[in-house]
Design a protein around this motif. Structure first.
Motif, mmCIF file in Angstrom:
data_model
loop_
_atom_site.group_PDB
_atom_site.id
_atom_site.type_symbol
_atom_site.label_atom_id
_atom_site.label_comp_id
_atom_site.label_asym_id
_atom_site.label_seq_id
_atom_site.Cartn_x
_atom_site.Cartn_y
_atom_site.Cartn_z
ATOM 1 N N GLN A 10 69.000 54.118 -15.534
ATOM 2 C CA GLN A 10 69.299 52.884 -14.822
ATOM 3 C C GLN A 10 69.316 53.143 -13.313
ATOM 4 O O GLN A 10 69.826 54.159 -12.859
ATOM 5 C CB GLN A 10 70.653 52.367 -15.295
ATOM 6 C CG GLN A 10 70.960 50.977 -14.844
ATOM 7 C CD GLN A 10 72.217 50.458 -15.512
ATOM 8 O OE1 GLN A 10 72.908 51.180 -16.211
ATOM 9 N NE2 GLN A 10 72.505 49.198 -15.293
ATOM 10 N N TRP A 11 68.794 52.227 -12.556
ATOM 11 C CA TRP A 11 68.725 52.315 -11.106
ATOM 12 C C TRP A 11 70.127 52.099 -10.532
ATOM 13 O O TRP A 11 70.760 51.079 -10.770
ATOM 14 C CB TRP A 11 67.748 51.262 -10.593
ATOM 15 C CG TRP A 11 67.723 51.098 -9.117
ATOM 16 C CD1 TRP A 11 68.214 50.050 -8.406
ATOM 17 C CD2 TRP A 11 67.170 51.988 -8.155
ATOM 18 N NE1 TRP A 11 68.009 50.227 -7.081
ATOM 19 C CE2 TRP A 11 67.372 51.420 -6.892
ATOM 20 C CE3 TRP A 11 66.537 53.217 -8.244
ATOM 21 C CZ2 TRP A 11 66.951 52.031 -5.716
ATOM 22 C CZ3 TRP A 11 66.121 53.822 -7.071
ATOM 23 C CH2 TRP A 11 66.329 53.224 -5.830
ATOM 24 N N ASP A 12 70.632 53.070 -9.790
ATOM 25 C CA ASP A 12 71.952 52.982 -9.168
ATOM 26 C C ASP A 12 71.818 53.368 -7.701
ATOM 27 O O ASP A 12 71.950 54.540 -7.339
ATOM 28 C CB ASP A 12 72.939 53.898 -9.896
ATOM 29 C CG ASP A 12 74.361 53.702 -9.418
ATOM 30 O OD1 ASP A 12 74.587 52.896 -8.493
ATOM 31 O OD2 ASP A 12 75.252 54.358 -9.985
ATOM 32 N N LEU A 15 74.830 55.344 -6.041
ATOM 33 C CA LEU A 15 74.860 56.756 -6.429
ATOM 34 C C LEU A 15 73.779 57.539 -5.690
ATOM 35 O O LEU A 15 74.033 58.631 -5.166
ATOM 36 C CB LEU A 15 74.676 56.900 -7.939
ATOM 37 C CG LEU A 15 74.584 58.333 -8.466
ATOM 38 C CD1 LEU A 15 75.890 59.077 -8.257
ATOM 39 C CD2 LEU A 15 74.194 58.327 -9.934
#
Length: 160
Positions: A10-12, A15
């Protein structure tokens, strides 16, 4: 997130940005310490020029050679930073290149000129390679560790 994959993909962005900042801070902090030690050994005064001035990268005297050794040693420290902060082998190339791209931009701004010294380019290509491969090696060792499966855990799943 893909189903069936081991890790989350998942794109974070938060982070990612904090990891980039953390790697930059760790690597520049250790580089500053190593260059300080190199200057002490060479008997020279510590200046930011030793880190960002591309004309300081040379082999003509002891100070220049020690600065080169500090950069190369710092590439190994950068590998440790990738292992501790990023923890993903497939991201080591991205983070290593990001660090060196930011270093190029900072040096360009600091010198008010694009780096034209071939030894600066060779040193940065070498340190980027060391940092990337070292980080990948350390991350792969962690990623490929066996997952402990005890007899009791197997028994509980089979009884259900």
């Amino acid at each position: 997130m893909k189903s069936g994959s081991f890790r989350s993909t998942q794109w974070d962005p938060f982070l990612l940005i904090t990891q980039i900042i953390s790697v930059q801070c760790c690597v520049y902090f250790s580089l500053g310490l190593l260059v300080f030690i190199a200057n002490l050994l060479a008997g020279e005064n510590y200046r930011l020029d030793n880190i960002f001035e591309y004309h300081e990268i040379h082999v003509s005297d002891l100070g220049g050679r020690l600065i080169i050794c500090a950069f190369v040693t710092n590439a190994f420290v950068g590998s440790l930073a990738l292992w501790c902060i990023v923890r993903r082998a497939k991201l080591c190339l991205d983070f290593s290149c990001t660090f060196h791209l930011f270093h190029l931009l900072i040096c360009w701004w600091y010198n008010s000129a694009f780096p034209s010294n071939i030894s600066w380019w060779l040193l940065n290509a070498t340190t980027a390679t060391i940092m990337c491969i070292g980080g990948e090696f350390l991350c792969l060792k962690s990623e490929l560790k066996e997952i402990p499966v005890g007899y009791s855990a197997l028994n509980q799943k089979c009884d259900v």
